[in-house]
Design an enzyme around this catalytic site. Sequence first.
Site, PDB file in Angstrom:
ATOM      1  N   HIS A 155       0.839  -1.193   0.000  1.00 39.69           N
ATOM      2  CA  HIS A 155       0.000   0.000   0.000  1.00 39.69           C
ATOM      3  C   HIS A 155       0.878   1.249   0.000  1.00 39.69           C
ATOM      4  O   HIS A 155       2.038   1.214   0.400  1.00 39.69           O
ATOM      5  CB  HIS A 155      -0.920   0.005   1.222  1.00 39.69           C
ATOM      6  CG  HIS A 155      -1.999  -1.018   1.151  1.00 39.69           C
ATOM      7  ND1 HIS A 155      -2.927  -1.159   2.148  1.00 39.69           N
ATOM      8  CD2 HIS A 155      -2.324  -1.941   0.203  1.00 39.69           C
ATOM      9  CE1 HIS A 155      -3.774  -2.129   1.824  1.00 39.69           C
ATOM     10  NE2 HIS A 155      -3.416  -2.626   0.648  1.00 39.69           N
ATOM     11  N   GLU A 195       1.094   3.980   1.815  1.00 38.39           N
ATOM     12  CA  GLU A 195       1.710   4.470   3.057  1.00 38.39           C
ATOM     13  C   GLU A 195       2.940   3.639   3.419  1.00 38.39           C
ATOM     14  O   GLU A 195       3.975   4.174   3.808  1.00 38.39           O
ATOM     15  CB  GLU A 195       0.702   4.433   4.218  1.00 38.39           C
ATOM     16  CG  GLU A 195      -0.556   5.230   3.964  1.00 38.39           C
ATOM     17  CD  GLU A 195      -1.689   4.403   3.338  1.00 38.39           C
ATOM     18  OE1 GLU A 195      -2.846   4.837   3.466  1.00 38.39           O
ATOM     19  OE2 GLU A 195      -1.430   3.337   2.740  1.00 38.39           O
ATOM     20  N   CYS A 200      -5.321   1.676   5.947  1.00 34.97           N
ATOM     21  CA  CYS A 200      -6.115   0.493   6.293  1.00 34.97           C
ATOM     22  C   CYS A 200      -5.878   0.084   7.738  1.00 34.97           C
ATOM     23  O   CYS A 200      -4.822   0.333   8.310  1.00 34.97           O
ATOM     24  CB  CYS A 200      -5.815  -0.653   5.331  1.00 34.97           C
ATOM     25  SG  CYS A 200      -4.115  -1.246   5.391  1.00 34.97           S
ATOM     26  N   CYS A 253      -1.769  -0.650   7.546  1.00 30.00           N
ATOM     27  CA  CYS A 253      -0.936   0.550   7.389  1.00 30.00           C
ATOM     28  C   CYS A 253      -1.046   1.452   8.611  1.00 30.00           C
ATOM     29  O   CYS A 253      -0.064   2.072   9.019  1.00 30.00           O
ATOM     30  CB  CYS A 253      -1.331   1.301   6.128  1.00 30.00           C
ATOM     31  SG  CYS A 253      -0.851   0.436   4.614  1.00 30.00           S
TER      32      CYS A 253
END
Length: 150
Positions: free
Chosen positions: A56, A58, A84, A93
Site C-alpha cells: 500500500h 503508506e 487500512c 498501514c
Amino acid sequence: MASHSDQSDIQFMKMAIELGKQVQGYTGDNPYVGAIVVKDGIVIGKGQTLAPGKGHAEALATQDAESNGFSVADSTVYSTVEPCSFFGRTPSCASMLVEKCVRRVVIGIRDPHPLVNGAGIQILRSSNIEVTEGICAAEVKEYLVPWLLR
C-alpha cells in the site's frame, strides 16, 4: 484566509493525488492511493498502492524514506485515502504508522471499506497521532470515482 500549514497540507496532498492518479488501473480492487512522507517541510518518501498484495502507498512511502536514509519518526504522512486498519493481503498501514512513530497523518477521504471506514483513524488517534481529515477531499473523490462506484 488559510494558514501556512493549511496551504502546506493542500500542496502536499496534491502531490499525493498525482501519485495516486499515476497508478489508476494497476491496483486491482484496491484504491489507487498516493502517499508522501514529509519531515521538516521536505518530502522524504513517496509511495503508490501497487497490485493486490504488493504493498500500500503508506507502507511504500515509509520504506522509500527509510531506504533513502531518513527516519519517519515525527514525520507527517499524507495519504489520499485513510490508512487500512486490518491485516488482509498486506499488514495494517495504520498500525505500521503507529510503530514508525509518525507524528501526524493527513487524509483526503475515509476508506469506505466496511472493515476500515474510520477504524484506521481510530488506531492512529488512540496512539496519540494527530489526524487531519478532508484535505482536498473533493479532488480525491473525483479521481477515485471509478473505484468508489465499485
